[in-house]
Design an enzyme around this catalytic site. Sequence first.
Site, PDB file in Angstrom:
ATOM      1  N   LYS A  69       0.860  -1.284   0.012  1.00 34.14           N
ATOM      2  CA  LYS A  69       0.077   0.019   0.098  1.00 34.14           C
ATOM      3  C   LYS A  69       0.744   1.240   0.023  1.00 34.14           C
ATOM      4  CE  LYS A  69      -2.313  -1.382   3.823  1.00 34.14           C
ATOM      5  NZ  LYS A  69      -2.982  -2.168   4.366  1.00 34.14           N
ATOM      6  N   LYS A 140      14.456   6.966  11.699  1.00 35.43           N
ATOM      7  CA  LYS A 140      15.697   7.153  10.970  1.00 35.43           C
ATOM      8  C   LYS A 140      15.898   8.716  10.751  1.00 35.43           C
ATOM      9  CE  LYS A 140      19.057   6.724   7.358  1.00 35.43           C
ATOM     10  NZ  LYS A 140      19.332   5.871   6.105  1.00 35.43           N
ATOM     11  N   HIS A 270      13.966 -16.553  51.457  1.00 33.90           N
ATOM     12  CA  HIS A 270      15.137 -16.403  50.718  1.00 33.90           C
ATOM     13  C   HIS A 270      15.331 -17.497  49.720  1.00 33.90           C
ATOM     14  CE1 HIS A 270      16.566 -13.229  53.368  1.00 33.90           C
ATOM     15  NE2 HIS A 270      16.194 -13.892  54.610  1.00 33.90           N
TER      16      HIS A 270
END
Length: 508
Positions: A69, A140, A270
């Site tokens: 497109k 970019k 722990h």
Amino acid sequence: MTTTKKIQSALISVFDKNGLEPIVKKLHENNVIIYSTGGTETFIKDLGIPVVPVEDVTSYPSILGGRVKTLHPKIFGGILNRQDHEGDVQQMQEYAIPQIDLVIVDLYPFEKTVASKAPEADIIEKIDIGGISLIRAAAKNFKDTVIVASVDEYELFLNMITEGDGATTLEQRRLLATRAFHVSSNYDSAIFNYFNTDETVLKISEANGQTLRYGENPHQKGFFFGNFDEMFTKVHGKELSYNNLLDVDAGVKLMEEFKNEAPTFAILKHNNACGVAQKTTMVDAYLTALAGDPTSAFGGVLIANGKIDVATAEEINKLFCEIVIAPSYDEEAITILQSKKNRIILIINDVELPNKQVRSCLNGILVQDKDYITDTKEHLNFVTNLTPTEEQIDDLLFASKICKHTKSNTIVLVKNKQLCASGTGQTSRVDALNQAIEKANTFNFELKGAVMASDAFFPFPDCVEIANNAGITAVIQPGGSIKDELSINYCNENNVAMVTTGIRHFKH
């Protein structure tokens, strides 16, 4: 040249249109020319706002079932041109390329389609080509072009152009470009991982990051990357810390061993279990688990494999604990547990855990398959003259499951499906056993008739001798030592039953 730029034209083509309307209206208020395609074009027209179809610019319709497109020089030229570059300016005029200052585009839902178990043909169609190209091009060229690459950025962008009267600063465009590259890199990683069958190549990209109060200690920064809300529904309590999350992880992995079994409860401190029990009711399982080490249970993480009812909640409420986890709760049970404002209450959802384990190491990372083997009766090799009873076998397998999720070197002592004690993280297996026996004695456990699980083999008979002297009558261990016979012979001579599995369960 000023770094603040007014948006005069925009290309908008999105899959997810939630939140798009106010942006389109704001752009229209600022007299921005809008280019669009397909469903987005229709969406904008339905708002009564003028829109220029992309095919009017490219002179090409959408082709190949919508696969092509926007892939055209007049679109990408409009996005990628450098407005302060003389050659670019001339070519824009020469080829009648329209300037595009803003790109709003998202990507087809590839990850959701994979997660839905759709046919591969449907998954392939959700690999976005035009969208990813538009995102990279606009990001970019962030010095001149604004990129909005996800519905997650709509609110941020709308605030920018509202406050800037339709203009953006270089810093804002760079921020949006950074977020756009995050979107594109995460998307590419998901696609690669779908196709990848080479286990020597690893790509990890987590899109959901959460800043924690701090890491293991207050002077360390801490972050969690993952979808916590997919795995848990948080009902109540403060934010989870780095250490909370590690304990929750340990608890979930341990309790996965007891999924769909009789009511089972575990208490962890722990990353290790200090109490585990399986009984006919959840309240009995909790109270029996708590009896294993009521001292360590203070401030612990509690997890059940089934519904927490009112009786169980009332007992839990007597203990100071950080976190309670269960697949469901009675409504009144939640009300009871919420009486402590900082207590974290989690509903664990039925989510499949990752089958790979990753941790940092030196200047890289280590990756391994998760330990997916749970010892069962079928794994047992009866190596002694004395065969364990069915009750002992049940306890041995129960102990093995706990041992698998306890720090090595470890020894686990169990009686009647209750963790009596464990020796955890010791450099010597003898030390681990002595630690476990001493702890069991501290809490007045009668070890006569108890069973012992070890996460690795016995190279010498010292451990079985110590265990026998403490009253232990059955042992489960991987075997595999060249001196296995020494331990087996001792057991035969002292009426101790031993089974081996051939499977080691180290946890470092």
